[in-house]
Design a protein around this motif. Structure first.
Motif, PDB file in Angstrom:
ATOM      1  N   GLY B 118       0.840  -1.208   0.000  1.00 16.65           N
ATOM      2  CA  GLY B 118       0.000   0.000   0.000  1.00 16.65           C
ATOM      3  C   GLY B 118       0.865   1.246   0.000  1.00 16.65           C
ATOM      4  O   GLY B 118       0.909   1.988   0.987  1.00 16.65           O
ATOM      5  N   PRO B 119       1.582   1.478  -1.111  1.00 19.21           N
ATOM      6  CA  PRO B 119       2.588   2.553  -1.135  1.00 19.21           C
ATOM      7  C   PRO B 119       2.017   3.965  -0.927  1.00 19.21           C
ATOM      8  O   PRO B 119       2.771   4.880  -0.612  1.00 19.21           O
ATOM      9  CB  PRO B 119       3.214   2.425  -2.535  1.00 19.21           C
ATOM     10  CG  PRO B 119       2.217   1.669  -3.350  1.00 19.21           C
ATOM     11  CD  PRO B 119       1.507   0.763  -2.392  1.00 19.21           C
ATOM     12  N   ASP B 120       0.693   4.137  -1.075  1.00 15.26           N
ATOM     13  CA  ASP B 120       0.123   5.478  -0.902  1.00 15.26           C
ATOM     14  C   ASP B 120      -0.578   5.641   0.447  1.00 15.26           C
ATOM     15  O   ASP B 120      -1.225   6.661   0.684  1.00 15.26           O
ATOM     16  CB  ASP B 120      -0.886   5.769  -2.023  1.00 15.26           C
ATOM     17  CG  ASP B 120      -0.238   5.754  -3.400  1.00 15.26           C
ATOM     18  OD1 ASP B 120       0.928   6.200  -3.500  1.00 15.26           O
ATOM     19  OD2 ASP B 120      -0.877   5.290  -4.354  1.00 15.26           O
ATOM     20  N   LEU B 121      -0.460   4.622   1.320  1.00 14.43           N
ATOM     21  CA  LEU B 121      -1.193   4.688   2.597  1.00 14.43           C
ATOM     22  C   LEU B 121      -0.768   5.922   3.405  1.00 14.43           C
ATOM     23  O   LEU B 121      -1.618   6.645   3.934  1.00 14.43           O
ATOM     24  CB  LEU B 121      -0.963   3.411   3.412  1.00 14.43           C
ATOM     25  CG  LEU B 121      -1.754   3.316   4.717  1.00 14.43           C
ATOM     26  CD1 LEU B 121      -3.242   3.158   4.429  1.00 14.43           C
ATOM     27  CD2 LEU B 121      -1.279   2.142   5.571  1.00 14.43           C
ATOM     28  N   ALA B 122       0.531   6.185   3.471  1.00 12.91           N
ATOM     29  CA  ALA B 122       1.011   7.321   4.266  1.00 12.91           C
ATOM     30  C   ALA B 122       0.537   8.636   3.651  1.00 12.91           C
ATOM     31  O   ALA B 122       0.137   9.564   4.372  1.00 12.91           O
ATOM     32  CB  ALA B 122       2.537   7.291   4.359  1.00 12.91           C
ATOM     33  N   ALA B 123       0.564   8.707   2.328  1.00  8.62           N
ATOM     34  CA  ALA B 123       0.120   9.930   1.651  1.00  8.62           C
ATOM     35  C   ALA B 123      -1.369  10.161   1.900  1.00  8.62           C
ATOM     36  O   ALA B 123      -1.801  11.301   2.113  1.00  8.62           O
ATOM     37  CB  ALA B 123       0.398   9.835   0.146  1.00  8.62           C
ATOM     38  N   LEU B 124      -2.148   9.077   1.894  1.00  2.29           N
ATOM     39  CA  LEU B 124      -3.586   9.224   2.141  1.00  2.29           C
ATOM     40  C   LEU B 124      -3.832   9.664   3.583  1.00  2.29           C
ATOM     41  O   LEU B 124      -4.700  10.514   3.844  1.00  2.29           O
ATOM     42  CB  LEU B 124      -4.328   7.926   1.820  1.00  2.29           C
ATOM     43  CG  LEU B 124      -5.853   8.060   1.816  1.00  2.29           C
ATOM     44  CD1 LEU B 124      -6.463   7.437   0.561  1.00  2.29           C
ATOM     45  CD2 LEU B 124      -6.482   7.436   3.047  1.00  2.29           C
ATOM     46  N   TRP B 200      -5.247   5.175  -9.166  1.00  6.99           N
ATOM     47  CA  TRP B 200      -5.819   5.333  -7.825  1.00  6.99           C
ATOM     48  C   TRP B 200      -4.724   5.266  -6.761  1.00  6.99           C
ATOM     49  O   TRP B 200      -3.649   4.721  -6.999  1.00  6.99           O
ATOM     50  CB  TRP B 200      -6.893   4.256  -7.568  1.00  6.99           C
ATOM     51  CG  TRP B 200      -8.147   4.496  -8.354  1.00  6.99           C
ATOM     52  CD1 TRP B 200      -8.258   5.307  -9.453  1.00  6.99           C
ATOM     53  CD2 TRP B 200      -9.442   3.955  -8.119  1.00  6.99           C
ATOM     54  NE1 TRP B 200      -9.565   5.296  -9.902  1.00  6.99           N
ATOM     55  CE2 TRP B 200     -10.313   4.474  -9.109  1.00  6.99           C
ATOM     56  CE3 TRP B 200      -9.973   3.078  -7.168  1.00  6.99           C
ATOM     57  CZ2 TRP B 200     -11.670   4.146  -9.168  1.00  6.99           C
ATOM     58  CZ3 TRP B 200     -11.322   2.746  -7.235  1.00  6.99           C
ATOM     59  CH2 TRP B 200     -12.162   3.289  -8.214  1.00  6.99           C
ATOM     60  N   GLN B 201      -5.040   5.831  -5.580  1.00 11.09           N
ATOM     61  CA  GLN B 201      -4.117   5.793  -4.436  1.00 11.09           C
ATOM     62  C   GLN B 201      -4.135   4.366  -3.884  1.00 11.09           C
ATOM     63  O   GLN B 201      -5.191   3.860  -3.510  1.00 11.09           O
ATOM     64  CB  GLN B 201      -4.593   6.761  -3.343  1.00 11.09           C
ATOM     65  CG  GLN B 201      -4.818   8.192  -3.818  1.00 11.09           C
ATOM     66  CD  GLN B 201      -3.537   8.968  -4.001  1.00 11.09           C
ATOM     67  OE1 GLN B 201      -2.447   8.521  -3.614  1.00 11.09           O
ATOM     68  NE2 GLN B 201      -3.644  10.145  -4.607  1.00 11.09           N
ATOM     69  N   LEU B 202      -2.954   3.747  -3.789  1.00 11.21           N
ATOM     70  CA  LEU B 202      -2.904   2.336  -3.382  1.00 11.21           C
ATOM     71  C   LEU B 202      -2.663   2.243  -1.885  1.00 11.21           C
ATOM     72  O   LEU B 202      -1.643   2.704  -1.382  1.00 11.21           O
ATOM     73  CB  LEU B 202      -1.794   1.610  -4.151  1.00 11.21           C
ATOM     74  CG  LEU B 202      -1.867   1.765  -5.677  1.00 11.21           C
ATOM     75  CD1 LEU B 202      -0.739   0.986  -6.335  1.00 11.21           C
ATOM     76  CD2 LEU B 202      -3.222   1.304  -6.210  1.00 11.21           C
ATOM     77  N   ILE B 203      -3.633   1.644  -1.158  1.00 10.12           N
ATOM     78  CA  ILE B 203      -3.497   1.578   0.300  1.00 10.12           C
ATOM     79  C   ILE B 203      -3.231   0.161   0.802  1.00 10.12           C
ATOM     80  O   ILE B 203      -2.826  -0.026   1.943  1.00 10.12           O
ATOM     81  CB  ILE B 203      -4.740   2.161   1.007  1.00 10.12           C
ATOM     82  CG1 ILE B 203      -6.013   1.414   0.614  1.00 10.12           C
ATOM     83  CG2 ILE B 203      -4.888   3.660   0.679  1.00 10.12           C
ATOM     84  CD1 ILE B 203      -7.220   1.795   1.460  1.00 10.12           C
ATOM     85  N   GLY B 204      -3.464  -0.842  -0.015  1.00  5.30           N
ATOM     86  CA  GLY B 204      -3.233  -2.215   0.431  1.00  5.30           C
ATOM     87  C   GLY B 204      -3.329  -3.166  -0.741  1.00  5.30           C
ATOM     88  O   GLY B 204      -3.433  -2.734  -1.892  1.00  5.30           O
ATOM     89  N   ARG B 205      -3.292  -4.450  -0.415  1.00  7.00           N
ATOM     90  CA  ARG B 205      -3.319  -5.445  -1.484  1.00  7.00           C
ATOM     91  C   ARG B 205      -3.932  -6.737  -0.962  1.00  7.00           C
ATOM     92  O   ARG B 205      -3.653  -7.143   0.176  1.00  7.00           O
ATOM     93  CB  ARG B 205      -1.897  -5.686  -1.978  1.00  7.00           C
ATOM     94  CG  ARG B 205      -1.827  -6.411  -3.290  1.00  7.00           C
ATOM     95  CD  ARG B 205      -0.385  -6.526  -3.747  1.00  7.00           C
ATOM     96  NE  ARG B 205      -0.310  -7.485  -4.834  1.00  7.00           N
ATOM     97  CZ  ARG B 205       0.751  -8.205  -5.137  1.00  7.00           C
ATOM     98  NH1 ARG B 205       1.861  -8.056  -4.458  1.00  7.00           N
ATOM     99  NH2 ARG B 205       0.718  -9.061  -6.125  1.00  7.00           N
ATOM    100  N   THR B 206      -4.753  -7.369  -1.811  1.00  6.79           N
ATOM    101  CA  THR B 206      -5.328  -8.659  -1.432  1.00  6.79           C
ATOM    102  C   THR B 206      -4.641  -9.781  -2.206  1.00  6.79           C
ATOM    103  O   THR B 206      -4.302  -9.600  -3.381  1.00  6.79           O
ATOM    104  CB  THR B 206      -6.855  -8.712  -1.694  1.00  6.79           C
ATOM    105  OG1 THR B 206      -7.324 -10.018  -1.359  1.00  6.79           O
ATOM    106  CG2 THR B 206      -7.200  -8.436  -3.156  1.00  6.79           C
ATOM    107  N   PRO B 207      -4.432 -10.932  -1.547  1.00 14.40           N
ATOM    108  CA  PRO B 207      -3.861 -12.077  -2.278  1.00 14.40           C
ATOM    109  C   PRO B 207      -4.912 -12.803  -3.121  1.00 14.40           C
ATOM    110  O   PRO B 207      -4.561 -13.681  -3.912  1.00 14.40           O
ATOM    111  CB  PRO B 207      -3.340 -12.983  -1.157  1.00 14.40           C
ATOM    112  CG  PRO B 207      -4.181 -12.646   0.031  1.00 14.40           C
ATOM    113  CD  PRO B 207      -4.568 -11.196  -0.105  1.00 14.40           C
TER     114      PRO B 207
END
Lengths: 321, 245
Positions: B118-124, B200-207
């Motif tokens: 979620g590389p954009d979590l901090a930015a969000l 989109w702002q990426l906050i996480g990821r599902t397997p």
């Protein structure tokens, strides 16, 4: 029996008439971008008109035929040779086993269709053998063909022995009514749900085809257009032929790989009969839009289907070679 | 009249029914109810019905409408979509069967928030003024509805994002977003089923594999489904990811 891809060309894919029934999960129709040429190529080799064929884009592949078979090349005019013998388009050609097919550049148009007797027999996915490049499924492993790929063929309709080949038919199909490779063409559009200012702006100028065009959309360049209602739109369904207007005012006409929904204003829709010509536009060539009503669109579409039916009958009478 | 919809032509072989012009859960629910009703009563010329936020499309085979497939000069005189419009108009005047969402399922989506996933979590978090750990908490607290699938095969547009988590798209779209990435785009949230470009702002990821063309049905989610996200740690992500292969 198979064909072997020795060299891939720029973008060579397996395509058929496309898939339906999966739009609700975000899967568009796909399929041959120039359906008219694709269907004639199939008819010429005795296939069902919707059988899977090879779509060649701009520069062609090199392909080895493992068995003697009949092929046909339709769509763009492309430099093609079989073991060094130049091959003409729009007619059946019998070729010997082991034959090496080499394709150069498309000289008129950008998409050529190589149909082979029996069709390309990849596994259908969601009811179609078409390659969905964005979804990465269908066709051959969901991707453009590469050197080393082996593609299985379906059962042939006619036996070709190596002694019959090469055999180039002395007759051909003339598809000039439906394909127009000249620098500037007219395409028919029916109205979309969004109005431009002024209302006839889409028809008032000639557009140039941008090099960034692909199977998803033909990108056009001209004097920027604007819509009357500038409010933000929520995504709504779109179809191949939809003319979208992004914020930069340069229209995009969706082609075979159209997504299922889009949020840009829709300022018109190119009718089905003119999609094959659009799919053959080269970067730098031109087009203008001509407004037609729905009855006229139906007449033009029906006349094209009638021509295709007559071509199918004519081929039926002439085959086998 | 049970429902008001405007009917437009969408090109020469499809119709567009519009129930509204905004993203609204009640309107979207009506869209899904009509998609189900129309699909179940489809005449042979109706190939498929596609839902969107506040509209639906009827894709037709015009050659099967009346005599439109004939090459008679007389057949040219009618616009076959007129017949389709008459059918849908009559259908819209009769009541919508009470489907009341009895087919809605709730699907749990495990997601690892933050880090490389979620590389954009901090930015969000910075943009919204919410603590990083609270972003995931608010994202998992909500119940979402799949408004539609589109953009790419299997991409779900989800309704129900906590308004405090809204953030505009990234300034320049990424060329590579990993499959399974959970993103926020404006007031919407969604999941990228395939790797590819995305804004989109990426906050996480599902397997989980959201879309697999070889699976029947290929999509994990259907329009109308309810969705809940469940936060998982990186180790659990790796274990599930291994299992999903």
């Amino acid at each position: 029996m198979s064909i072997e891809i020795i060299g891939p060309g720029m973008l060579t894919t397996v395509q058929d008439a496309g898939r339906s029934g999966s739009r609700a999960c975000g899967v568009g129709t796909g399929g041959a971008a120039d359906r008219h040429s694709f269907e004639i190529a199939n008819l010429l080799v005795g296939n069902d008109s919707h059988a899977a064929a090879i779509e060649i884009t701009v520069t062609g592949p090199t392909i080895r035929l493992q068995r003697a078979t009949t092929i046909a090349l339709c769509g763009a005019t492309i430099d093609a040779h079989a073991d060094g013998v130049a091959l003409p388009g729009w007619r059946p050609i019998a070729l010997p086993a082991g034959c090496m097919l080499t394709f150069g550049a498309c000289r008129r148009g950008v998409r050529a269709y190589l149909a082979i007797d029996g069709g390309i027999d990849t596994l259908p996915v969601l009811g179609s053998r078409s390659t969905d490049l964005r979804g990465r499924f269908g066709g051959h492993n969901g991707r453009a063909l590469r050197a080393g790929d082996l593609l299985r063929l379906g059962l042939p309709h006619a036996a070709v022995t190596s002694s019959d080949a090469p055999g180039i038919a002395g007759w051909w199909i003339d598809a000039d009514t439906d394909l127009d490779f000249s620098d500037s063409i007219a395409v028919s559009v029916v109205p979309g749900s969004d109005a431009t200012i002024p209302a006839d702006a889409l028809h008032a100028q000639e557009f140039a085809v941008d090099a960034a065009s692909d199977r998803q959309g033909l990108r056009l360049r001209g004097e920027a257009l604007r819509v009357a209602d500038l409010r933000e739109r929520i995504s709504e369904p779109v179809v191949p032929g939809t003319v979208q207007l992004p914020p930069d005012g340069q229209p995009i006409v969706l082609l075979a790989d159209a997504q299922t929904v889009g949020g840009y204003p829709r300022i018109g829709h190119v009718i089905a009969a003119d999609l094959p010509r659009l799919a053959q536009r080269r970067a730098g060539q031109h087009l203008r839009f001509v407004s037609v009503d729905h009855r006229e669109a139906h007449r033009i579409n029906t006349e094209q289907r009638a021509r295709l039916a007559r071509i199918a009958l004519a081929i039926e009478r002439r085959r086998p070679l | 009249m049970a429902d008001i919809a405007t009917i437009e032509r969408l090109g020469d072989a499809a119709l567009l029914l519009r129930f509204g012009d905004r993203i609204d859960a009640a309107i979207n629910q009506r869209v899904h109810a009509w998609v189900a009703a129309l699909s179940s009563e489809a005449p042979d010329w109706l190939i498929e019905v596609t839902p969107a936020y506040a509209s639906l499309a009827l894709h037709t085979d015009v050659t099967r409408i009346g005599d439109a497939g004939s090459f008679d000069a007389d057949a040219f005189k009618h616009d076959p979509l007129e017949v389709a419009i008459a059918w849908i108009t009559a259908r819209l005047h009769s009541p919508l069967p009470d489907t009341a969402n009895d087919t809605a399922r709730t699907i749990e989506i495990p997601a690892h928030y933050g880090g490389d996933d979620g590389p954009d979590l901090a930015a969000l978090a910075a943009h919204t003024g919410i603590a990083i750990e609270d972003v995931a908490a608010r994202h998992t607290a909500a119940e979402y509805t799949v408004a539609m699938l589109g953009f790419a095969p299997g991409f779900p547009y989800l309704l129900g994002l906590d308004a405090s988590l809204a953030m505009p798209r990234v300034a320049s779209p990424r060329t590579h977003v990993p499959a399974g990435s959970v993103g926020v785009g404006g007031a919407q949230t969604g999941i990228y089923p395939q790797s590819g470009p995305g804004g989109w702002q990426l906050i996480g990821r599902t397997p989980l594999r959201l879309f697999d063309a070889q699976r029947d049905p290929p999509g994990l989610l259907r329009a109308g489904d309810r969705v809940r996200f469940v936060a998982i740690d990186a180790a659990r992500f790796d274990a599930l990811n291994e299992h999903a292969r």
